[in-house]
Design an enzyme around this catalytic site. Structure first.
Site, PDB file in Angstrom:
ATOM      1  N   THR A  83      44.977  46.003  25.925  1.00 11.57           N
ATOM      2  CA  THR A  83      44.935  45.721  27.350  1.00 11.57           C
ATOM      3  C   THR A  83      45.045  47.040  28.101  1.00 11.57           C
ATOM      4  O   THR A  83      44.992  48.111  27.483  1.00 11.57           O
ATOM      5  CB  THR A  83      46.004  44.659  27.722  1.00 11.57           C
ATOM      6  OG1 THR A  83      45.871  44.344  29.092  1.00 11.57           O
ATOM      7  CG2 THR A  83      47.425  45.129  27.456  1.00 11.57           C
ATOM      8  N   LYS A  87      41.207  49.516  26.791  1.00 14.73           N
ATOM      9  CA  LYS A  87      39.962  48.835  26.391  1.00 14.73           C
ATOM     10  C   LYS A  87      38.778  49.791  26.287  1.00 14.73           C
ATOM     11  O   LYS A  87      37.968  49.678  25.378  1.00 14.73           O
ATOM     12  CB  LYS A  87      39.619  47.719  27.383  1.00 14.73           C
ATOM     13  CG  LYS A  87      40.582  46.556  27.336  1.00 14.73           C
ATOM     14  CD  LYS A  87      40.121  45.463  28.283  1.00 14.73           C
ATOM     15  CE  LYS A  87      41.176  44.405  28.447  1.00 14.73           C
ATOM     16  NZ  LYS A  87      40.732  43.280  29.265  1.00 14.73           N
ATOM     17  N   GLY A 148      33.639  44.377  41.621  1.00 15.82           N
ATOM     18  CA  GLY A 148      34.312  45.288  40.705  1.00 15.82           C
ATOM     19  C   GLY A 148      33.334  45.935  39.750  1.00 15.82           C
ATOM     20  O   GLY A 148      32.215  45.434  39.536  1.00 15.82           O
ATOM     21  N   ALA A 149      33.757  47.085  39.197  1.00 18.28           N
ATOM     22  CA  ALA A 149      32.902  47.798  38.246  1.00 18.28           C
ATOM     23  C   ALA A 149      33.749  48.428  37.142  1.00 18.28           C
ATOM     24  O   ALA A 149      33.325  49.375  36.493  1.00 18.28           O
ATOM     25  CB  ALA A 149      32.092  48.873  38.972  1.00 18.28           C
TER      26      ALA A 149
HETATM   27  P1  NDP Z   1      39.957  48.563  35.872  1.00 19.64           P
HETATM   28  O1  NDP Z   1      41.079  49.464  36.253  1.00 19.64           O
HETATM   29  O2  NDP Z   1      39.046  48.926  34.766  1.00 19.64           O
HETATM   30  O3  NDP Z   1      39.028  48.292  37.185  1.00 19.64           O
HETATM   31  C1  NDP Z   1      39.611  48.045  38.433  1.00 19.64           C
HETATM   32  C2  NDP Z   1      38.545  47.594  39.419  1.00 19.64           C
HETATM   33  O4  NDP Z   1      39.209  47.160  40.635  1.00 19.64           O
HETATM   34  C3  NDP Z   1      37.588  48.704  39.839  1.00 19.64           C
HETATM   35  O5  NDP Z   1      36.329  48.137  40.140  1.00 19.64           O
HETATM   36  C4  NDP Z   1      38.256  49.247  41.117  1.00 19.64           C
HETATM   37  O6  NDP Z   1      37.329  49.840  41.998  1.00 19.64           O
HETATM   38  C5  NDP Z   1      38.743  47.957  41.723  1.00 19.64           C
HETATM   39  N1  NDP Z   1      39.866  48.149  42.636  1.00 19.64           N
HETATM   40  C6  NDP Z   1      41.119  48.557  42.314  1.00 19.64           C
HETATM   41  N2  NDP Z   1      41.905  48.570  43.404  1.00 19.64           N
HETATM   42  C7  NDP Z   1      41.122  48.171  44.448  1.00 19.64           C
HETATM   43  C8  NDP Z   1      41.367  47.979  45.832  1.00 19.64           C
HETATM   44  N3  NDP Z   1      42.568  48.214  46.369  1.00 19.64           N
HETATM   45  N4  NDP Z   1      40.354  47.517  46.603  1.00 19.64           N
HETATM   46  C9  NDP Z   1      39.142  47.263  46.071  1.00 19.64           C
HETATM   47  N5  NDP Z   1      38.851  47.431  44.751  1.00 19.64           N
HETATM   48  C10 NDP Z   1      39.834  47.880  43.944  1.00 19.64           C
HETATM   49  O7  NDP Z   1      40.673  47.146  35.595  1.00 19.64           O
HETATM   50  P2  NDP Z   1      40.082  45.929  34.753  1.00 19.64           P
HETATM   51  O8  NDP Z   1      38.643  45.857  35.010  1.00 19.64           O
HETATM   52  O9  NDP Z   1      40.578  45.980  33.363  1.00 19.64           O
HETATM   53  O10 NDP Z   1      40.839  44.682  35.433  1.00 19.64           O
HETATM   54  C11 NDP Z   1      40.475  44.224  36.729  1.00 19.64           C
HETATM   55  C12 NDP Z   1      41.247  42.971  37.064  1.00 19.64           C
HETATM   56  O11 NDP Z   1      40.888  41.913  36.202  1.00 19.64           O
HETATM   57  C13 NDP Z   1      42.763  43.138  36.934  1.00 19.64           C
HETATM   58  O12 NDP Z   1      43.361  42.475  38.017  1.00 19.64           O
HETATM   59  C14 NDP Z   1      43.082  42.436  35.646  1.00 19.64           C
HETATM   60  O13 NDP Z   1      44.402  41.907  35.652  1.00 19.64           O
HETATM   61  C15 NDP Z   1      42.059  41.316  35.650  1.00 19.64           C
HETATM   62  N6  NDP Z   1      41.737  40.837  34.295  1.00 19.64           N
HETATM   63  C16 NDP Z   1      42.007  39.541  33.977  1.00 19.64           C
HETATM   64  C17 NDP Z   1      41.716  39.030  32.731  1.00 19.64           C
HETATM   65  C18 NDP Z   1      42.023  37.613  32.416  1.00 19.64           C
HETATM   66  O14 NDP Z   1      42.000  37.241  31.238  1.00 19.64           O
HETATM   67  N7  NDP Z   1      42.281  36.772  33.411  1.00 19.64           N
HETATM   68  C19 NDP Z   1      41.106  39.874  31.682  1.00 19.64           C
HETATM   69  C20 NDP Z   1      40.828  41.225  32.112  1.00 19.64           C
HETATM   70  C21 NDP Z   1      41.151  41.681  33.371  1.00 19.64           C
HETATM   71  P3  NDP Z   1      37.018  51.407  41.992  1.00 19.64           P
HETATM   72  O15 NDP Z   1      35.869  51.613  41.042  1.00 19.64           O
HETATM   73  O16 NDP Z   1      36.701  51.671  43.403  1.00 19.64           O
HETATM   74  O17 NDP Z   1      38.277  52.102  41.528  1.00 19.64           O
END
Ligand code: NDP
Length: 297
Positions: A83, A87, A148-149
């Site tokens: 996690t 990843k 998201g990305a």
């Molecule tokens: P990452 O850190 O890889 O990506 C974070 C993403 O969120 C990026 O696109 C980032 O944008 C964006 N972001 C972060 N803060 C903000 C903000 N304040 N405003 C707008 N965009 C924001 O995290 P993950 O992709 O691993 O996880 C993303 C979410 O998904 C988490 O909340 C995680 O808990 C959830 N998740 C849930 C799972 C489930 O089983 N339910 C499984 C995996 C994840 P930028 O590129 O601009 O930084």
């Protein structure tokens, strides 16, 4: 609850059963250990193969990951979940990855091989199953607006394309991260239209009746901004937020006020775990036991 272990604990590792674990940093809030151990307890009742299977949790900072993976292998671990923040990091540190995982560039499940670790990503399966179960929506033929990305968005995007969604529209706060994802997806689009946009300026020609999927972490904290203003989109068909804690993010509250069907990420968490345990055990897994454990955790 399983204690939080560290790399140092492997120096004196003496567990004689089949060990599984989740690695993360931080890890103390992970509900994967009670979820998997509840399933394993039930599996043991009907199949003695699962006697002495146990799921642990390790706090591994990113700098320790390259040491942790071979040491967990040497200690005999059968499978690992990864996690935040491992990843993507682990992707280049393991022996091999499932072909379907390559375009995602992130792994959340590792299975032991005689010589190393084979990587899988079960997040997309978890998402598709939860969206179908909670919202009654199939990804196939549905227009998707993906917020998201990061790692989770990458898994979601590849799953949407694999299931042949009608079109995929990706919004992200940081344009360069969004563009990098769009470039990685282009070779696997197979004719499915893919576009990108800035969250503050959704284009007018976005499709109505889309499924909105929040794969940003905006919403984890009460002070976080909304990842998108739903009022600026053509009326969606439903909103799925991968966040499950809090159970209702601001985004889901707005969606509900618009009368839209909504779901949080709890079902996705359960189903990605189900698929991981299926991969390790090569057996069918009691979903209801995992659901009960997660809800009470
Ligand atoms: P990452 O850190 O890889 O990506 C974070 C993403 O969120 C990026 O696109 C980032 O944008 C964006 N972001 C972060 N803060 C903000 C903000 N304040 N405003 C707008 N965009 C924001 O995290 P993950 O992709 O691993 O996880 C993303 C979410 O998904 C988490 O909340 C995680 O808990 C959830 N998740 C849930 C799972 C489930 O089983 N339910 C499984 C995996 C994840 P930028 O590129 O601009 O930084």
């Amino acid at each position: 609850m399983e204690p939080v272990l560290t790399l140092t604990d492997l120096e004196t590792w003496s567990f004689s059963g089949t060990a599984l674990a989740v690695l993360g940093h931080p890890i103390k809030h992970s509900i994967s250990p009670p979820m998997h151990n509840a399933a394993l307890e039930e599996m043991e009742q009907t199949d003695s193969r699962f006697k002495d299977w146990r799921y642990f949790r390790f706090d591994i900072p990113p700098v320790e990951l390259s040491a942790a993976l071979p040491r967990l292998h040497a200690a005999g671990f059968e499978g690992l979940n990864l996690t935040v923040p491992h990843k993507v990091l682990a992707f280049d540190q393991i022996e091999n990855v499932d072909a379907a995982v390559r375009p995602i560039g992130a792994v959340n499940t590792l299975k032991r091989t005689p010589t190393g670790w084979h990587g899988f990503n079960t997040d997309g399966y978890g998402l598709a199953t939860a969206v179908a179960e909670d919202l009654g929506i199939e990804l196939a033929d549905t227009p998707i607006i993906l917020l998201g990305a990061g790692g989770a968005a990458r898994g979601a995007a590849v799953e949407c394309l694999t299931q042949r969604c009608a079109s995929l529209h990706i919004s992200n706060r940081t344009a360069s991260n969004r563009d990098a994802l769009l470039a990685d997806l282009a070779p696997i689009s197979n004719g499915i239209p893919i576009t990108g946009f800035a969250p503050a300026q959704p284009p007018r020609d976005l499709p109505a009746n889309a499924l909105v999927i929040n794969a940003t972490s905006a919403g984890l904290k009460p002070e976080d901004p909304l990842p998108i203003d739903l009022n600026q989109l053509p009326l969606p068909r439903g909103v799925f937020d991968m966040i499950y804690n809090p159970a209702e993010t601001k985004l889901l509250a707005v969606a509900k006020s618009l009368g839209l069907p909504v779901s949080n990420g709890l079902g996705m968490l359960i189903h990605q775990g189900v698929r991981s345990l299926e991969i390790w055990s090569e057996a069918s897994v009691p979903v209801a036991a995992m659901h009960t454990a997660v809800t009470s955790a």
